[in-house]
Design a protein around this motif. Structure first.
Motif, mmCIF file in Angstrom:
data_model
loop_
_atom_site.group_PDB
_atom_site.id
_atom_site.type_symbol
_atom_site.label_atom_id
_atom_site.label_comp_id
_atom_site.label_asym_id
_atom_site.label_seq_id
_atom_site.Cartn_x
_atom_site.Cartn_y
_atom_site.Cartn_z
ATOM 1 N N PRO A 96 76.302 50.785 193.947
ATOM 2 C CA PRO A 96 77.345 51.210 194.886
ATOM 3 C C PRO A 96 77.438 52.715 195.091
ATOM 4 O O PRO A 96 78.524 53.247 195.338
ATOM 5 C CB PRO A 96 78.617 50.653 194.231
ATOM 6 C CG PRO A 96 78.317 50.644 192.784
ATOM 7 C CD PRO A 96 76.825 50.511 192.608
ATOM 8 N N HIS A 135 77.233 46.250 189.346
ATOM 9 C CA HIS A 135 77.663 47.649 189.503
ATOM 10 C C HIS A 135 76.903 48.561 188.544
ATOM 11 O O HIS A 135 77.320 48.781 187.405
ATOM 12 C CB HIS A 135 79.178 47.752 189.266
ATOM 13 C CG HIS A 135 79.762 49.079 189.662
ATOM 14 N ND1 HIS A 135 80.941 49.198 190.350
ATOM 15 C CD2 HIS A 135 79.314 50.356 189.483
ATOM 16 C CE1 HIS A 135 81.212 50.490 190.574
ATOM 17 N NE2 HIS A 135 80.237 51.206 190.041
ATOM 18 N N HIS A 178 74.210 52.257 188.683
ATOM 19 C CA HIS A 178 73.717 53.341 189.540
ATOM 20 C C HIS A 178 72.343 53.818 189.071
ATOM 21 O O HIS A 178 72.185 54.189 187.906
ATOM 22 C CB HIS A 178 74.665 54.537 189.506
ATOM 23 C CG HIS A 178 76.039 54.234 190.002
ATOM 24 N ND1 HIS A 178 76.378 54.313 191.330
ATOM 25 C CD2 HIS A 178 77.175 53.856 189.345
ATOM 26 C CE1 HIS A 178 77.675 54.006 191.475
ATOM 27 N NE2 HIS A 178 78.173 53.718 190.297
ATOM 28 N N HIS A 191 86.308 48.028 188.169
ATOM 29 C CA HIS A 191 86.821 48.754 187.006
ATOM 30 C C HIS A 191 88.132 48.194 186.452
ATOM 31 O O HIS A 191 88.821 48.889 185.698
ATOM 32 C CB HIS A 191 86.971 50.255 187.302
ATOM 33 C CG HIS A 191 85.737 50.904 187.846
ATOM 34 N ND1 HIS A 191 84.473 50.390 187.644
ATOM 35 C CD2 HIS A 191 85.570 52.013 188.609
ATOM 36 C CE1 HIS A 191 83.587 51.163 188.244
ATOM 37 N NE2 HIS A 191 84.223 52.149 188.840
ATOM 38 N N ASP A 234 78.299 49.885 184.991
ATOM 39 C CA ASP A 234 78.487 51.140 185.730
ATOM 40 C C ASP A 234 77.585 52.230 185.148
ATOM 41 O O ASP A 234 77.963 53.397 185.080
ATOM 42 C CB ASP A 234 79.969 51.581 185.703
ATOM 43 C CG ASP A 234 80.297 52.603 186.788
ATOM 44 O OD1 ASP A 234 79.432 52.868 187.652
ATOM 45 O OD2 ASP A 234 81.415 53.146 186.764
HETATM 46 ZN ZN LIG Z 1 80.170 53.245 189.718
#
Ligand SMILES: [Zn+2]
Length: 313
Positions: free
Chosen positions: A67, A22, A24, A199, A256
């Protein structure tokens, strides 16, 4: 599934290697990008993403799942360019990232219309390219399961049934929304070992996290470096406790990280609040700390290499 679609085509799951599940390459609000393009610098965004992805690759990472979907300005050509510039396997998603409402086009059409678009992304290609999505994404934050959010969750479930690709969520553990998502997936008949509740690591409430795990789902301890909910030490303690209880085969570790994001641009003060947040913090600091506290190489390999294959196949 024995293989997955990356932005550069099909990849056998044995070739995924060390995977960040995960991260970005970029997140933005596509409405702002379209209307105020002067706020964005495409080449700067490419450079920032390439630098982070290269650094992750130097540390042994071979695959990154990104994602970003509708709501985060997914751009598969951007992803492909970064993949080509770095040699990283990058997997794109389909789905909708919303915490409350849907864009009008989806609000005024039924679930099947949404399912059709998700399946198209997975089977034909995203954004009129031949680049196909490899997994599904939906989100439920503190607002809970609003009618529009429920529509996305059910559409993701039905697209899973049609394609077999796994599901990743954004959840808000403080509001228990991971369990709400799982209840809907169960109603829709989704095998819950195809679901990754993202998360969960934003909480150190073991009772809640174990309820998620008892469903058979995977969990994302996937926001290392972000300290707005809990500290890195608390995240580590939670992972250590869960590994000790035998859950290494259900845990994903990630950050993330957003190489650029509307939420905190590189120059913005908010980003300075997360000095550790990067695409390499996990490899540089977290994994060594977990090992010092008794997590074995085999358990690390489970969380970074094996679990992704189990989630996919
Ligand atoms: Zn995310």
């Amino acid at each position: 599934m024995k293989s997955i679609q990356t932005v550069n085509g099909e990849l056998h799951i044995e070739e995924l290697g060390v995977t960040l599940i995960h991260e970005h390459l970029r997140t933005r609000d596509e409405r702002v990008v379209k209307q105020f393009p002067h706020l964005y610098d495409h080449e700067e965004e490419v450079a920032l993403a390439v630098a982070q992805v290269k650094a992750a690759k130097e540390r042994g990472v071979r695959t990154i799942f990104d994602p970003s979907v509708l709501g985060l300005d997914r751009d598969v050509r951007f992803m492909q360019r970064v993949a080509n510039d770095t040699g990283m396997n990058i997997v794109a998603a389909t789905g909708i990232f919303t915490f409350h409402y849907l864009p009008t086009r989806f609000a005024f059409n039924d679930i099947d219309f949404m399912v059709t678009q998700f399946v198209r992304d997975i089977e034909i290609g995203v954004q009129n390219t031949p680049i196909r999505a490899g997994f599904l994404k939906c989100a439920t934050d503190y607002q809970g399961v609003t009618p529009d959010v429920e529509k996305v969750i059910r559409a993701v479930a039905r697209a899973h049934h049609k394609t077999g690709v796994p599901i990743m969520t954004h959840s808000h553990p403080a509001s228990g929304t991971g369990l709400q998502q799982l209840a809907i997936f169960k109603e829709e008949g989704v095998p819950l070992n195809k679901v990754l509740i993202g998360h969960c690591g934003d909480s150190d409430n073991l009772e809640y996290i174990e309820k998620v795990l008892e469903s058979g789902a995977f969990i994302g301890m996937d926001r290392y470096g972000l300290t707005h909910t809990i500290s890195t030490e608390q995240r580590n303690d939670t992972v250590l406790a869960l590994v000790k209880k035998g859950y290494a085969n259900r845990i994903f570790l990630s950050q993330d990280y957003c190489c650029t994001t509307d939420a905190h641009k590189p120059e913005a003060s908010k980003r300075a609040a997360y000095p550790d947040w990067s695409m390499t913090f996990l490899m540089d600091k977290v994994l060594p700390t977990l090992k010092e506290h008794g997590v074995t190489d085999e358990q690390i390999n489970m969380m970074m290499v094996e679990n992704v294959k189990a989630w996919l196949s």
